[in-house]
Design a protein around this motif. Structure first.
Motif, PDB file in Angstrom:
ATOM      1  N   SER A 131       0.833  -1.209   0.000  1.00 62.44           N
ATOM      2  CA  SER A 131       0.000   0.000   0.000  1.00 62.44           C
ATOM      3  C   SER A 131       0.863   1.253   0.000  1.00 62.44           C
ATOM      4  O   SER A 131       1.996   1.255   0.500  1.00 62.44           O
ATOM      5  N   VAL A 133       0.873   5.880   0.156  1.00 57.32           N
ATOM      6  CA  VAL A 133       0.207   7.110   0.587  1.00 57.32           C
ATOM      7  C   VAL A 133       0.431   8.171  -0.486  1.00 57.32           C
ATOM      8  O   VAL A 133       1.295   8.027  -1.353  1.00 57.32           O
ATOM      9  N   ARG A 147       2.040   3.375   6.840  1.00 57.38           N
ATOM     10  CA  ARG A 147       1.009   2.483   6.318  1.00 57.38           C
ATOM     11  C   ARG A 147       1.637   1.139   5.990  1.00 57.38           C
ATOM     12  O   ARG A 147       2.417   1.022   5.044  1.00 57.38           O
ATOM     13  N   SER A 149       0.471  -2.255   5.003  1.00 57.04           N
ATOM     14  CA  SER A 149      -0.565  -3.172   4.534  1.00 57.04           C
ATOM     15  C   SER A 149      -0.305  -3.487   3.075  1.00 57.04           C
ATOM     16  O   SER A 149       0.573  -2.899   2.433  1.00 57.04           O
ATOM     17  N   TYR A 188      -4.222  -6.360   6.250  1.00 53.05           N
ATOM     18  CA  TYR A 188      -3.234  -6.080   7.289  1.00 53.05           C
ATOM     19  C   TYR A 188      -2.866  -7.391   7.979  1.00 53.05           C
ATOM     20  O   TYR A 188      -3.735  -8.062   8.546  1.00 53.05           O
ATOM     21  N   TYR A 194      -2.273   1.576  10.065  1.00 49.55           N
ATOM     22  CA  TYR A 194      -2.252   2.814   9.290  1.00 49.55           C
ATOM     23  C   TYR A 194      -2.383   3.940  10.308  1.00 49.55           C
ATOM     24  O   TYR A 194      -3.425   4.112  10.929  1.00 49.55           O
ATOM     25  N   GLY A 269      -7.369   6.425  11.961  1.00 49.20           N
ATOM     26  CA  GLY A 269      -6.315   5.485  11.610  1.00 49.20           C
ATOM     27  C   GLY A 269      -6.761   4.059  11.867  1.00 49.20           C
ATOM     28  O   GLY A 269      -7.849   3.815  12.400  1.00 49.20           O
TER      29      GLY A 269
END
Length: 291
Positions: A131, A133, A147, A149, A188, A194, A269
């Motif tokens: 993942s 951002v 993050r 995941s 996750y 996150y 989050g």
């Protein structure tokens, strides 16, 4: 699996908070009485959040008028009516488990069936990648330690199941399907999290680049696709609210205050998964068509 306790326990929580009892002591009593720790935490935190000066929550199906996101009307969505049970046109019958007015948050039980959750996970496993951002300067996705995941996306209307879920979301939010980004699937593992962040785009170069198509994000729907053994709550630190994953439930929140500004109380989050894994599907909705 966390759940909302019955009215007797809700009254017990209200009475003991009013008497000034310590939350940790109340938690111990509830666990000794046989209530699962996560369920006890959830119910204590929801009540405590309802008393927070920044938030006027309506938990446990209280009927309290809610603020409306800008550019929406009460008639545009089931969620903006004072109803506890919602049934969409495809026959999915869900329950409103919690409402908040500041920020605008709704927790829905039975938003999806177990079979729908399982199918989304199954269709996603072969395409998961790390993942990212949004980069503040470019607006592109970048890896970041905040993050941890794996994720993947479905394009809008990609298959029959995606279409059904998108139509369901459109019906309960009152927003057209074409205002939504593609559904994102996130997985996750143990320790995955996150850190608190905003879903709306910031007023910087990267944010402006992302708003060229569809404008600002205004609504998030988080759909919980499995039961997490321990941890993995969705947290709202500004209002001290934790929502623990329950398979098939969905969390709705919007970022607009009544004067049309983004709401910083929607800082949220995903807390670390302590045991097991966590699967969610996320849908972001824009103020304009996202095409």
């Amino acid at each position: 699996m966390a759940y909302i306790l019955n009215e007797s326990w809700q009254q017990w929580i209200r009475d003991n908070f009013a008497r000034g009892f310590n939350k940790a002591d109340m938690l111990s009593v509830m666990i000794e009485a046989g209530i699962e720790e996560e369920a006890a935490h959830l119910n204590l935190n929801i009540y405590e959040a309802s008393q927070h000066p920044n938030s006027v929550n309506s938990a446990y199906k209280d009927t309290v008028a809610r603020q409306l996101p800008a550019k929406q009307t009460k008639e545009s969505s089931y969620l903006f009516q004072l109803e506890n049970t919602l049934e969409t046109r495809d026959g999915q019958r869900m329950q409103v488990m919690m409402r908040s007015t500041a920020p605008d948050v709704v927790l829905l039980d039975n938003f999806m069936t177990d079979a729908e959750c399982d199918e989304l996970c199954s269709l996603s496993k072969s395409t998961l990648t790390t993942s990212t951002v949004v980069d503040d300067k470019t607006g592109e996705g970048i890896n970041h330690h905040a993050r941890t995941s794996q994720g993947t996306y479905f394009s809008v209307g990609q298959n029959a199941l995606v279409k059904k879920i998108e139509n369901r979301i459109s019906e309960i939010t009152g927003m057209p399907v074409n205002h939504g980004e593609g559904i994102q699937i996130l997985n996750y593992a143990n320790g995955g999290e996150y850190k608190p962040h905003f879903d709306y785009f910031p007023d910087n170069q990267g944010g402006q680049a992302n708003m060229q198509k569809g404008g600002q994000r205004i609504i998030t729907i988080i759909m919980y696709l499995n039961n997490v053994i321990t941890g993995g709550a969705t947290i709202f630190p500004e209002i001290n609210l934790n929502i623990y994953p329950k398979k098939g439930s969905a969390l709705y929140f919007s970022y607009y205050t009544t004067n049309g500004e983004v709401d910083p109380l929607t800082l949220h989050g995903g807390s670390p998964v302590i045991e097991g894994e966590k699967w969610i599907a996320t849908k972001w909705i824009r103020e304009q068509p996202y095409e």
